[in-house]
Design a protein around this motif. Structure first.
Motif, PDB file in Angstrom:
ATOM      1  N   ARG A  78       0.847  -1.191   0.000  1.00  0.00           N
ATOM      2  CA  ARG A  78       0.000   0.000   0.000  1.00  0.00           C
ATOM      3  C   ARG A  78       0.880   1.238   0.000  1.00  0.00           C
ATOM      4  O   ARG A  78       1.969   1.230   0.572  1.00  0.00           O
ATOM      5  CB  ARG A  78      -0.876   0.037   1.249  1.00  0.00           C
ATOM      6  N   PRO A  79       0.418   2.329  -0.601  1.00  0.00           N
ATOM      7  CA  PRO A  79       1.176   3.580  -0.479  1.00  0.00           C
ATOM      8  C   PRO A  79       1.166   4.045   0.972  1.00  0.00           C
ATOM      9  O   PRO A  79       0.218   3.802   1.719  1.00  0.00           O
ATOM     10  CB  PRO A  79       0.411   4.572  -1.352  1.00  0.00           C
ATOM     11  N   LEU A  80       2.248   4.706   1.402  1.00  0.00           N
ATOM     12  CA  LEU A  80       2.327   5.209   2.765  1.00  0.00           C
ATOM     13  C   LEU A  80       1.319   6.332   2.966  1.00  0.00           C
ATOM     14  O   LEU A  80       1.150   7.185   2.097  1.00  0.00           O
ATOM     15  CB  LEU A  80       3.733   5.739   3.060  1.00  0.00           C
ATOM     16  N   THR A  81       0.659   6.341   4.107  1.00  0.00           N
ATOM     17  CA  THR A  81      -0.298   7.403   4.407  1.00  0.00           C
ATOM     18  C   THR A  81       0.355   8.524   5.193  1.00  0.00           C
ATOM     19  O   THR A  81      -0.115   9.647   5.186  1.00  0.00           O
ATOM     20  CB  THR A  81      -1.498   6.857   5.202  1.00  0.00           C
ATOM     21  N   VAL A  82       1.450   8.209   5.902  1.00  0.00           N
ATOM     22  CA  VAL A  82       2.171   9.194   6.700  1.00  0.00           C
ATOM     23  C   VAL A  82       3.657   9.015   6.435  1.00  0.00           C
ATOM     24  O   VAL A  82       4.146   7.889   6.341  1.00  0.00           O
ATOM     25  CB  VAL A  82       1.892   8.982   8.215  1.00  0.00           C
ATOM     26  N   ASP A  83       4.365  10.118   6.308  1.00  0.00           N
ATOM     27  CA  ASP A  83       5.810  10.064   6.137  1.00  0.00           C
ATOM     28  C   ASP A  83       6.428   9.482   7.413  1.00  0.00           C
ATOM     29  O   ASP A  83       6.146   9.959   8.519  1.00  0.00           O
ATOM     30  CB  ASP A  83       6.343  11.474   5.879  1.00  0.00           C
ATOM     31  N   PRO A  84       7.263   8.435   7.309  1.00  0.00           N
ATOM     32  CA  PRO A  84       7.831   7.813   8.510  1.00  0.00           C
ATOM     33  C   PRO A  84       8.625   8.779   9.385  1.00  0.00           C
ATOM     34  O   PRO A  84       8.614   8.662  10.606  1.00  0.00           O
ATOM     35  CB  PRO A  84       8.744   6.720   7.957  1.00  0.00           C
ATOM     36  N   LYS A  85       9.298   9.744   8.776  1.00  0.00           N
ATOM     37  CA  LYS A  85      10.068  10.708   9.571  1.00  0.00           C
ATOM     38  C   LYS A  85       9.141  11.578  10.412  1.00  0.00           C
ATOM     39  O   LYS A  85       9.412  11.847  11.582  1.00  0.00           O
ATOM     40  CB  LYS A  85      10.911  11.607   8.664  1.00  0.00           C
ATOM     41  N   ILE A  86       8.037  11.995   9.829  1.00  0.00           N
ATOM     42  CA  ILE A  86       7.069  12.825  10.561  1.00  0.00           C
ATOM     43  C   ILE A  86       6.422  12.009  11.679  1.00  0.00           C
ATOM     44  O   ILE A  86       6.258  12.490  12.795  1.00  0.00           O
ATOM     45  CB  ILE A  86       6.019  13.404   9.608  1.00  0.00           C
ATOM     46  N   ALA A  87       6.071  10.752  11.387  1.00  0.00           N
ATOM     47  CA  ALA A  87       5.453   9.892  12.402  1.00  0.00           C
ATOM     48  C   ALA A  87       6.402   9.689  13.581  1.00  0.00           C
ATOM     49  O   ALA A  87       5.985   9.752  14.744  1.00  0.00           O
ATOM     50  CB  ALA A  87       5.084   8.547  11.788  1.00  0.00           C
ATOM     51  N   ARG A  88       7.690   9.474  13.309  1.00  0.00           N
ATOM     52  CA  ARG A  88       8.661   9.290  14.387  1.00  0.00           C
ATOM     53  C   ARG A  88       8.807  10.570  15.200  1.00  0.00           C
ATOM     54  O   ARG A  88       8.872  10.539  16.427  1.00  0.00           O
ATOM     55  CB  ARG A  88      10.012   8.881  13.799  1.00  0.00           C
ATOM     56  N   ARG A  89       8.845  11.705  14.520  1.00  0.00           N
ATOM     57  CA  ARG A  89       8.986  12.994  15.211  1.00  0.00           C
ATOM     58  C   ARG A  89       7.787  13.235  16.132  1.00  0.00           C
ATOM     59  O   ARG A  89       7.947  13.663  17.270  1.00  0.00           O
ATOM     60  CB  ARG A  89       9.102  14.106  14.168  1.00  0.00           C
ATOM     61  N   GLU A  90       6.584  12.939  15.649  1.00  0.00           N
ATOM     62  CA  GLU A  90       5.375  13.132  16.476  1.00  0.00           C
ATOM     63  C   GLU A  90       5.341  12.158  17.642  1.00  0.00           C
ATOM     64  O   GLU A  90       4.944  12.516  18.743  1.00  0.00           O
ATOM     65  CB  GLU A  90       4.132  12.967  15.607  1.00  0.00           C
ATOM     66  N   ARG A  91       5.759  10.918  17.410  1.00  0.00           N
ATOM     67  CA  ARG A  91       5.797   9.927  18.486  1.00  0.00           C
ATOM     68  C   ARG A  91       6.796  10.347  19.562  1.00  0.00           C
ATOM     69  O   ARG A  91       6.531  10.226  20.748  1.00  0.00           O
ATOM     70  CB  ARG A  91       6.164   8.566  17.894  1.00  0.00           C
ATOM     71  N   PHE A  92       7.935  10.868  19.151  1.00  0.00           N
ATOM     72  CA  PHE A  92       8.945  11.329  20.087  1.00  0.00           C
ATOM     73  C   PHE A  92       8.425  12.520  20.889  1.00  0.00           C
ATOM     74  O   PHE A  92       8.659  12.617  22.087  1.00  0.00           O
ATOM     75  CB  PHE A  92      10.220  11.720  19.329  1.00  0.00           C
ATOM     76  N   ALA A  93       7.691  13.424  20.241  1.00  0.00           N
ATOM     77  CA  ALA A  93       7.131  14.585  20.943  1.00  0.00           C
ATOM     78  C   ALA A  93       6.104  14.150  21.983  1.00  0.00           C
ATOM     79  O   ALA A  93       6.014  14.729  23.061  1.00  0.00           O
ATOM     80  CB  ALA A  93       6.505  15.543  19.940  1.00  0.00           C
TER      81      ALA A  93
END
Length: 114
Positions: A78-93
């Motif tokens: 499937r195409p990615l729905t969220v950029d992995p870098k952004i998802a990691r940054r939000e999870r870290f926040a």
């Protein structure tokens, strides 16, 4: 010649992984395997954005015209729905510096990050 034993692996929705074993005639292509499985719509891939899923064999991207070998594993991505870098940054926040990675395990009395 003997038939090709192919595995079709796909995940049309998050958290659902399906595998389908099939036998195809020698000289079959990836497109033939998808047609044997009933097509993309039968597998749960709808054209929401008009983009077809990415196709790979054992984790390497390929085209529908690619000829299959015995034992190949055809995978639909499937195409990615969220950029992995952004998802990691939000999870870290959300977790904070002390709840993730190296900062989670600390020696008692040590400085942050050590």
């Amino acid at each position: 010649m003997t038939a090709l034993h192919i595995t079709l692996s796909y995940s049309a929705a998050a958290g659902q992984v399906h595998e389908q074993e099939m036998e195809l005639a020698p000289g079959a292509t990836v497109a033939d395997a998808l047609q044997t499985a009933g097509g993309l719509s039968a597998l749960g891939f709808t054209d929401e954005k008009g983009l077809p899923p990415f196709i790979g064999i054992w984790g390497k991207l390929t085209k529908p015209e690619h000829f299959l070998k015995d034992g190949d594993r055809v995978e639909l991505y499937r195409p990615l729905t969220v950029d992995p870098k952004i998802a990691r940054r939000e999870r870290f926040a959300r977790q904070g510096a002390r709840g993730a990675g190296l900062f989670k395990r600390q020696r008692p009395g040590a400085k942050a990050g050590y």
